[in-house]
Write a protein that holds these residues in place. Structure first.
Motif, PDB file in Angstrom:
ATOM      1  N   ILE A   1       9.447 -36.658   0.309  1.00  0.00           N
ATOM      2  CA  ILE A   1       9.938 -35.860  -0.578  1.00  0.00           C
ATOM      3  C   ILE A   1      10.746 -36.409  -1.510  1.00  0.00           C
ATOM      4  O   ILE A   1      11.410 -37.584  -0.862  1.00  0.00           O
ATOM      5  CB  ILE A   1      11.161 -35.023   0.874  1.00  0.00           C
ATOM      6  CG1 ILE A   1      10.499 -34.131   1.299  1.00  0.00           C
ATOM      7  CG2 ILE A   1      12.425 -34.268  -0.276  1.00  0.00           C
ATOM      8  CD1 ILE A   1      10.862 -33.646   2.290  1.00  0.00           C
TER       9      ILE A   1
ATOM     10  N   HIS B   1      13.284 -38.254  -4.279  1.00  0.00           N
ATOM     11  CA  HIS B   1      14.751 -37.879  -4.152  1.00  0.00           C
ATOM     12  C   HIS B   1      15.273 -39.087  -5.023  1.00  0.00           C
ATOM     13  O   HIS B   1      14.793 -40.064  -5.575  1.00  0.00           O
ATOM     14  CB  HIS B   1      15.532 -37.530  -3.095  1.00  0.00           C
ATOM     15  CG  HIS B   1      15.444 -38.858  -1.981  1.00  0.00           C
ATOM     16  ND1 HIS B   1      16.077 -40.126  -2.026  1.00  0.00           N
ATOM     17  CD2 HIS B   1      14.946 -39.230  -1.099  1.00  0.00           C
ATOM     18  CE1 HIS B   1      15.835 -40.811  -0.715  1.00  0.00           C
ATOM     19  NE2 HIS B   1      15.333 -40.559  -0.184  1.00  0.00           N
TER      20      HIS B   1
ATOM     21  N   GLU C   1      21.198 -23.008  -5.174  1.00  0.00           N
ATOM     22  CA  GLU C   1      19.824 -22.988  -5.755  1.00  0.00           C
ATOM     23  C   GLU C   1      19.350 -22.743  -4.048  1.00  0.00           C
ATOM     24  O   GLU C   1      17.756 -22.567  -4.085  1.00  0.00           O
ATOM     25  CB  GLU C   1      19.123 -23.178  -6.955  1.00  0.00           C
ATOM     26  CG  GLU C   1      17.727 -23.151  -6.955  1.00  0.00           C
ATOM     27  CD  GLU C   1      17.460 -23.581  -8.301  1.00  0.00           C
ATOM     28  OE1 GLU C   1      15.911 -23.958  -7.997  1.00  0.00           O
ATOM     29  OE2 GLU C   1      18.401 -24.783  -9.147  1.00  0.00           O
ATOM     30  N   ALA C   2      20.077 -24.133  -3.787  1.00  0.00           N
ATOM     31  CA  ALA C   2      19.051 -24.605  -2.916  1.00  0.00           C
ATOM     32  C   ALA C   2      19.448 -23.888  -1.236  1.00  0.00           C
ATOM     33  O   ALA C   2      18.273 -23.654  -0.385  1.00  0.00           O
ATOM     34  CB  ALA C   2      20.018 -25.851  -2.552  1.00  0.00           C
TER      35      ALA C   2
ATOM     36  N   SER D   1      17.001 -20.498  -1.826  1.00  0.00           N
ATOM     37  CA  SER D   1      15.216 -21.396  -1.375  1.00  0.00           C
ATOM     38  C   SER D   1      14.876 -21.057  -0.911  1.00  0.00           C
ATOM     39  O   SER D   1      14.050 -21.248  -0.171  1.00  0.00           O
ATOM     40  CB  SER D   1      15.020 -22.876  -2.356  1.00  0.00           C
ATOM     41  OG  SER D   1      15.494 -23.784  -1.738  1.00  0.00           O
ATOM     42  N   LEU D   2      15.622 -20.788   0.287  1.00  0.00           N
ATOM     43  CA  LEU D   2      15.537 -21.414   1.677  1.00  0.00           C
ATOM     44  C   LEU D   2      16.268 -20.001   2.650  1.00  0.00           C
ATOM     45  O   LEU D   2      16.243 -19.357   3.709  1.00  0.00           O
ATOM     46  CB  LEU D   2      16.651 -22.223   2.634  1.00  0.00           C
ATOM     47  CG  LEU D   2      16.276 -23.697   2.076  1.00  0.00           C
ATOM     48  CD1 LEU D   2      17.547 -25.213   2.798  1.00  0.00           C
ATOM     49  CD2 LEU D   2      14.978 -24.205   2.780  1.00  0.00           C
TER      50      LEU D   2
ATOM     51  N   LYS E   1      19.554 -25.514   9.252  1.00  0.00           N
ATOM     52  CA  LYS E   1      20.220 -24.883   8.233  1.00  0.00           C
ATOM     53  C   LYS E   1      20.616 -25.551   7.171  1.00  0.00           C
ATOM     54  O   LYS E   1      20.208 -25.336   5.972  1.00  0.00           O
ATOM     55  CB  LYS E   1      20.681 -22.611   8.143  1.00  0.00           C
ATOM     56  CG  LYS E   1      20.067 -22.221   8.717  1.00  0.00           C
ATOM     57  CD  LYS E   1      20.096 -20.620   8.622  1.00  0.00           C
ATOM     58  CE  LYS E   1      19.556 -19.665   9.806  1.00  0.00           C
ATOM     59  NZ  LYS E   1      19.442 -18.329   9.218  1.00  0.00           N
TER      60      LYS E   1
ATOM     61  N   LYS F   1      18.680 -28.931   6.388  1.00  0.00           N
ATOM     62  CA  LYS F   1      17.299 -28.364   5.420  1.00  0.00           C
ATOM     63  C   LYS F   1      18.024 -28.048   4.223  1.00  0.00           C
ATOM     64  O   LYS F   1      17.946 -28.309   2.941  1.00  0.00           O
ATOM     65  CB  LYS F   1      16.773 -27.105   6.158  1.00  0.00           C
ATOM     66  CG  LYS F   1      16.107 -26.978   7.104  1.00  0.00           C
ATOM     67  CD  LYS F   1      15.460 -25.306   7.939  1.00  0.00           C
ATOM     68  CE  LYS F   1      14.404 -25.939   8.864  1.00  0.00           C
ATOM     69  NZ  LYS F   1      14.493 -24.353   9.241  1.00  0.00           N
ATOM     70  N   VAL F   2      19.543 -27.790   3.818  1.00  0.00           N
ATOM     71  CA  VAL F   2      20.579 -27.267   2.473  1.00  0.00           C
ATOM     72  C   VAL F   2      20.434 -29.113   2.035  1.00  0.00           C
ATOM     73  O   VAL F   2      20.585 -28.846   0.472  1.00  0.00           O
ATOM     74  CB  VAL F   2      21.178 -26.090   2.542  1.00  0.00           C
ATOM     75  CG1 VAL F   2      22.313 -26.597   1.295  1.00  0.00           C
ATOM     76  CG2 VAL F   2      21.375 -25.131   2.885  1.00  0.00           C
TER      77      VAL F   2
ATOM     78  N   LYS G   1      17.600 -30.165   0.626  1.00  0.00           N
ATOM     79  CA  LYS G   1      16.931 -29.084  -0.369  1.00  0.00           C
ATOM     80  C   LYS G   1      17.254 -29.762  -1.521  1.00  0.00           C
ATOM     81  O   LYS G   1      17.077 -30.147  -2.617  1.00  0.00           O
ATOM     82  CB  LYS G   1      17.301 -27.627  -0.249  1.00  0.00           C
ATOM     83  CG  LYS G   1      16.539 -27.650  -1.536  1.00  0.00           C
ATOM     84  CD  LYS G   1      15.228 -27.382  -2.308  1.00  0.00           C
ATOM     85  CE  LYS G   1      13.842 -27.024  -0.732  1.00  0.00           C
ATOM     86  NZ  LYS G   1      12.528 -26.750  -1.614  1.00  0.00           N
TER      87      LYS G   1
ATOM     88  N   GLU H   1      16.326 -33.086  -3.593  1.00  0.00           N
ATOM     89  CA  GLU H   1      15.439 -32.911  -3.734  1.00  0.00           C
ATOM     90  C   GLU H   1      15.584 -32.630  -5.215  1.00  0.00           C
ATOM     91  O   GLU H   1      14.901 -32.388  -5.995  1.00  0.00           O
ATOM     92  CB  GLU H   1      14.116 -31.883  -2.771  1.00  0.00           C
ATOM     93  CG  GLU H   1      12.787 -31.366  -3.214  1.00  0.00           C
ATOM     94  CD  GLU H   1      12.261 -30.705  -2.309  1.00  0.00           C
ATOM     95  OE1 GLU H   1      11.106 -30.920  -3.234  1.00  0.00           O
ATOM     96  OE2 GLU H   1      12.756 -30.099  -1.290  1.00  0.00           O
ATOM     97  N   LEU H   2      16.562 -30.761  -5.315  1.00  0.00           N
ATOM     98  CA  LEU H   2      16.211 -30.214  -6.087  1.00  0.00           C
ATOM     99  C   LEU H   2      17.537 -31.074  -7.430  1.00  0.00           C
ATOM    100  O   LEU H   2      17.384 -30.533  -8.585  1.00  0.00           O
ATOM    101  CB  LEU H   2      17.806 -28.894  -6.464  1.00  0.00           C
ATOM    102  CG  LEU H   2      16.225 -27.982  -5.653  1.00  0.00           C
ATOM    103  CD1 LEU H   2      16.969 -26.916  -5.113  1.00  0.00           C
ATOM    104  CD2 LEU H   2      15.722 -27.694  -6.236  1.00  0.00           C
TER     105      LEU H   2
END
Length: 409
Positions: A162, A164, A338-339, A342-343, A392, A395-396, A399, A402-403
């Protein structure tokens, strides 16, 4: 993710309640207990540039794993808990596969967490809920945020595929008493923007908050034998009651929502010769906020004209609405939005009815929206957090990292 729950449980069972009357930073010595544990843990999971300063502010770095330069971002949470309710001897309870019915927190004291009163519970049927035992707060505000940030960093360390940029994290003391950012070294932190992980239900994404001030009204009186008091006694308690009667009765926390502001009297004490009222002032709108302060001054002047110069008022600004600092960089909100999408998490963009370290940090040069940590009913015995909501949040965070690295903004 398997470490998320035990990590959180260890944090909440360490008492870190802050003290608004203390002059030190951190305001309580016991906050150091968790701060030192967190520093050790950050080293253990492989974070770099781990530091803790003389005021217990913790910072650490996850290095860039790309061959290009991308924006440095950060994540911030606080490790103190509210002085509003006991944080000592927290005994968390775990209820797996919640059935949607009443949860008996404490059978002996008949303390029940009920969906009839707390309707949000209905959204978590089938999930794992972490609650109090009914005698303390839980501390998900904001130990859930800390657990989520550390778990997200550990996940990224263990999954180098991943990509970043450089990620900075920080944990602060004394947020619950409005001082979480007072000694935060923004220059040392070195991020272009950050996110506080300090919100409530899944999907919360906030970039505006209250303007805030605190006020103290001190009233002096004169004590005279009540049988011979006519035109002589000045009863400070009576004047305090008169002051309170001039406040708009509908503009209080229990009758306001959304962007509606309020006055909140949270402490009052008095004797004939001295009475004190402590209250806070909150409003999202800057003009309305100033009008609320003006009203307190007008009440003071009116009472002093009627009774004599017995009423003294002090007002101290605490923080401002961060919206004006975040909106010029609105892409940082869009990345978080957006993060979540996407989840398959529906973003809930709304104003914070409270404060956050992010407010002060935004005005210190670090724009800092707030994202959810998952808890509910903060600052009291009915506080709870679904484990799935915490997962969750992890995960956000991942993400967002990553974004930020993969999108050109």
């Amino acid at each position: 993710m398997e470490k998320l729950l035990p990590r959180f449980l260890e944090y909440v069972t360490t008492d870190t309640q802050s003290d608004p009357y203390s002059k030190t930073t951190p305001s309580t010595e016991k906050q150091w207990d968790l701060a030192k544990k967190l520093v050790m843990e950050l080293h253990q999971i492989g974070m770099q540039e781990v530091s803790i300063d003389e005021n217990a502010y913790i910072m650490a770095t996850l290095p860039n794993n790309l061959d290009k330069k991308v924006p440095i971002i950060g994540f911030v949470s606080h490790f103190d808990t509210s002085p509003d309710f006991s944080g000592r001897n927290v005994k968390p309870q775990i209820f797996e596969n919640y059935d949607g019915k009443d949860i008996v927190l404490n059978r002996l004291k008949n303390i029940v967490l009920s969906p009839d009163y707390f309707e949000d519970l209905k959204a978590y049927v089938g999930q794992t809920l972490i609650t109090t035992d009914g005698t303390t707060l839980l501390g998900a505000d904001d130990k859930a945020g800390i657990a989520e940030i550390i778990t997200a960093m550990e996940y990224l360390i263990n999954h180098p595929e991943i990509k970043h940029g450089k990620i900075r994290i920080a944990f602060t003391p004394d947020e619950e008493i409005g001082r979480g950012a007072h000694k935060f070294d923004v220059e040392k932190f070195g991020a272009e923007w950050a996110y506080t992980v300090d919100g409530s239900q899944v999907g919360e994404l906030e970039y505006e908050n209250f303007n805030a001030a605190k006020a103290k009204i001190t009233i002096t009186g004169k004590s005279v034998h009540p049988g011979y008091a006519k035109n002589k006694m000045v009863n400070a308690i009576g004047i305090a009651n008169a002051f309170l009667s001039h406040l708009p009765p509908s503009e209080v926390p229990e009758h306001t929502t959304g962007r509606e502001g309020f006055f909140h009297v949270h402490n009052i004490k008095g004797e004939i010769e001295k009475a004190e009222i402590e209250l806070i002032i909150r409003d999202h709108d800057a003009v309305h906020f100033e009008a609320r302060k003006d009203l307190l001054n007008d009440i003071k002047d009116k009472l002093n004209k009627k009774y004599g110069e017995y009423v003294n008022l002090t007002i101290e600004d605490q923080y401002k609405n961060m919206r004006e600092k975040v909106e010029p960089m609105f892409h940082i909100v869009e990345i978080a939005e957006e993060a979540m999408k996407s989840l398959q998490i529906e973003p809930i963009i709304k104003p914070i009815r409270g404060g956050t370290d992010g407010s002060q940090l935004s005005f210190m040069g670090l724009p800092c929206p707030n994202i959810f940590a998952g808890g509910h009913n903060f600052h009291g015995k009915y506080e709870y957090v679904p484990l799935e909501s915490m997962e969750k949040a992890v995960k956000v965070i991942v993400k967002i990292c990553e974004l930020t690295a993969t999108q050109i903004r």
